[in-house]
Design an enzyme around this catalytic site. Structure first.
Site, PDB file in Angstrom:
ATOM      1  N   ARG A  59       0.834  -1.211   0.000  1.00 25.61           N
ATOM      2  CA  ARG A  59       0.000   0.000   0.000  1.00 25.61           C
ATOM      3  C   ARG A  59       0.866   1.257   0.000  1.00 25.61           C
ATOM      4  NH1 ARG A  59      -4.041   1.855   4.875  1.00 25.61           N
ATOM      5  NH2 ARG A  59      -5.016   3.632   3.816  1.00 25.61           N
ATOM      6  N   HIS A  63       0.797   4.199  -2.848  1.00 23.37           N
ATOM      7  CA  HIS A  63       0.557   5.609  -2.501  1.00 23.37           C
ATOM      8  C   HIS A  63       1.732   6.476  -2.941  1.00 23.37           C
ATOM      9  CE1 HIS A  63      -2.980   5.566   0.512  1.00 23.37           C
ATOM     10  NE2 HIS A  63      -3.029   4.452  -0.217  1.00 23.37           N
ATOM     11  N   ASP A  64       2.923   5.936  -2.939  1.00 24.35           N
ATOM     12  CA  ASP A  64       4.082   6.685  -3.416  1.00 24.35           C
ATOM     13  C   ASP A  64       4.010   6.875  -4.926  1.00 24.35           C
ATOM     14  OD1 ASP A  64       6.670   7.944  -3.234  1.00 24.35           O
ATOM     15  OD2 ASP A  64       7.539   6.095  -4.030  1.00 24.35           O
ATOM     16  N   SER A  73       8.757   9.901  -2.327  1.00 26.19           N
ATOM     17  CA  SER A  73       8.298  11.175  -1.768  1.00 26.19           C
ATOM     18  C   SER A  73       7.375  10.958  -0.576  1.00 26.19           C
ATOM     19  CB  SER A  73       7.594  11.998  -2.843  1.00 26.19           C
ATOM     20  OG  SER A  73       6.548  11.258  -3.442  1.00 26.19           O
ATOM     21  N   GLU A  85       3.724  14.811   1.812  1.00 23.17           N
ATOM     22  CA  GLU A  85       2.669  13.886   1.396  1.00 23.17           C
ATOM     23  C   GLU A  85       2.225  12.980   2.543  1.00 23.17           C
ATOM     24  OE1 GLU A  85       3.854  11.559  -2.000  1.00 23.17           O
ATOM     25  OE2 GLU A  85       4.697  13.308  -3.019  1.00 23.17           O
ATOM     26  N   ASN A  91      -3.056   9.381   3.795  1.00 27.83           N
ATOM     27  CA  ASN A  91      -1.815   8.670   4.104  1.00 27.83           C
ATOM     28  C   ASN A  91      -1.581   8.469   5.599  1.00 27.83           C
ATOM     29  OD1 ASN A  91      -1.014   8.333   1.435  1.00 27.83           O
ATOM     30  ND2 ASN A  91       0.105  10.288   1.377  1.00 27.83           N
ATOM     31  N   PRO A 161      -7.227   6.865  -5.035  1.00 26.97           N
ATOM     32  CA  PRO A 161      -8.658   6.627  -4.823  1.00 26.97           C
ATOM     33  C   PRO A 161      -8.991   6.488  -3.343  1.00 26.97           C
ATOM     34  CG  PRO A 161      -7.773   5.138  -6.497  1.00 26.97           C
ATOM     35  CD  PRO A 161      -6.599   5.799  -5.835  1.00 26.97           C
ATOM     36  N   HIS A 191      -5.852  -5.767  -2.819  1.00 29.44           N
ATOM     37  CA  HIS A 191      -6.736  -5.867  -1.650  1.00 29.44           C
ATOM     38  C   HIS A 191      -6.963  -7.310  -1.220  1.00 29.44           C
ATOM     39  CE1 HIS A 191      -8.808  -1.644  -1.763  1.00 29.44           C
ATOM     40  NE2 HIS A 191      -7.518  -1.585  -1.521  1.00 29.44           N
ATOM     41  N   THR A 192      -6.326  -8.238  -1.888  1.00 35.67           N
ATOM     42  CA  THR A 192      -6.420  -9.630  -1.464  1.00 35.67           C
ATOM     43  C   THR A 192      -5.697  -9.871  -0.143  1.00 35.67           C
ATOM     44  OG1 THR A 192      -6.156 -11.923  -2.193  1.00 35.67           O
ATOM     45  CG2 THR A 192      -4.365 -10.421  -2.707  1.00 35.67           C
ATOM     46  N   THR A 247      -9.101 -15.555   2.873  1.00 37.63           N
ATOM     47  CA  THR A 247      -7.662 -15.870   2.910  1.00 37.63           C
ATOM     48  C   THR A 247      -6.904 -14.549   3.087  1.00 37.63           C
ATOM     49  OG1 THR A 247      -7.551 -15.769   0.477  1.00 37.63           O
ATOM     50  CG2 THR A 247      -7.866 -17.940   1.481  1.00 37.63           C
TER      51      THR A 247
END
Length: 328
Positions: A59, A63-64, A73, A85, A91, A161, A191-192, A247
């Site tokens: 994640r 985001h970077d 950054s 940031e 964040n 998002p 997202h798994t 899982t």
């Protein structure tokens, strides 16, 4: 005969700016030959003690890369003159263990080969290793990125998002960064693994609408379980649920299967199933683990080359959370 993966890399390099072609897989072969071993040992140690660090680091990497490119950054700490940031509200929930593993790897590398390996490359390599350890695909990481020379909180909004961002907005966001709809859906498969805090989806449970408090898109038993889990979320902001309750620590295609069962935790997850431009990818990945693994590998390889800095566009930081020269 050229292998499919080699052909993909050839085609990818034909489509990216010249500066990005300066990257190679063996960039540190002579200057820091212990790089891979140090990254492997650091990541393995963290994964054994904190398995959730795999999702957290993935994640962090996303985001970077989504804000100005893969240039570390997001690792910069704010100072009295500039908000970085890292302090943007989206964040603030990035896990400390993800930052910690990068700091640990950088410290070890500075002892072995000081001033050589960028924090951006460390983050890219650590992410790949975590994904592999969690059962995901092994993919190629090109090296030679420089660390950014700026990090501003104002750059974040609109580039990552949110849990309730509409699918049309997410598609536009990714297309503006030259990603296809299919690549976006494959990257969403991250997202798994990992979890989301209850505050990000509680409105779907307790305040969806006046007539329907709970989002009917949820499977009834799933929403009932989430209501019990998140009942006290207003008083305990740390309360969270697994993105994939089946899982949760395994990097597989169960995330997509869950979407079809009414178990998409976030509204943005559920949007993948319902949008006409994305639902057929959900069907494909739910049915075909190999297709998901291959497409995710290609998409994250492409993401890892997004907006990179080379030459005098950046620097190799001595500490990942601070520029080499103090900025006001």
């Amino acid at each position: 005969m050229v292998s499919p993966s080699s052909l993909f890399l050839i085609l990818l390099f034909l489509s990216i700016p010249f500066s990005e072609c300066n990257l190679t897989t063996d960039y540190y072969k002579n200057s820091c030959p212990q790089l891979e071993n140090i990254i492997r040992e650091t990541v393995t140690s963290k994964y054994i003690s904190v398995p959730a660090a795999a999702a957290g680091t993935l994640r962090l990497f996303f985001h970077d890369c989504m804000v100005g490119g893969c240039d570390a950054s997001v690792l910069i700490s704010s100072n009295p003159f500039t908000k970085a940031e890292r302090d943007a509200d989206i964040n603030l929930a990035l896990p400390g263990d993800a930052f910690d593993v990068i700091v640990r790897a950088k410290t070890a590398l500075e002892l072995s080969c000081p001033g050589i390996v960028s924090c951006a490359d460390i983050l890219a390599l650590a992410t790949r290793n975590f994904v592999s350890m969690a059962g995901g695909p092994v993919y190629t990481v090109m090296l030679g990125r420089k660390d950014s020379l700026e990090s501003n909180i104002s750059s974040v909004e609109g580039n990552i998002p949110r849990a309730n961002t509409t699918m049309d907005e997410i598609i536009r966001m990714f297309e503006s960064k030259n990603f296809t709809v299919g690549e976006m859906v494959a990257l969403s498969g991250a997202h798994t693994i990992g979890f989301s805090h209850c505050k990000e989806f509680a409105y779907r449970l307790f305040g969806y609408s006046r007539s329907t408090p709970t989002d009917p898109s949820y499977h009834p038993k799933f929403s009932a379980a989430l209501k019990t889990l998140c009942a006290n979320y207003k008083n305990d902001s740390d309360m969270a649920a697994f993105n994939d309750p089946m899982t949760p620590s395994k990097f597989d295609n169960m995330y997509y299967q869950n979407l079809k069962r009414g178990m998409g935790l976030l509204e943005s997850d559920n949007g993948l199933l319902r949008h006409p431009r994305t639902n057929h990818f959900v069907d494909l990945y739910a049915f075909n683990q190999t297709a998901f693994s291959n497409d995710f590998a290609r998409a994250i390889e492409k993401l890892s080359l997004s907006g990179i800095k080379t030459g005098n566009q950046g620097e190799v930081r001595r500490k990942c959370d601070a520029f080499n020269t103090f900025q006001t």
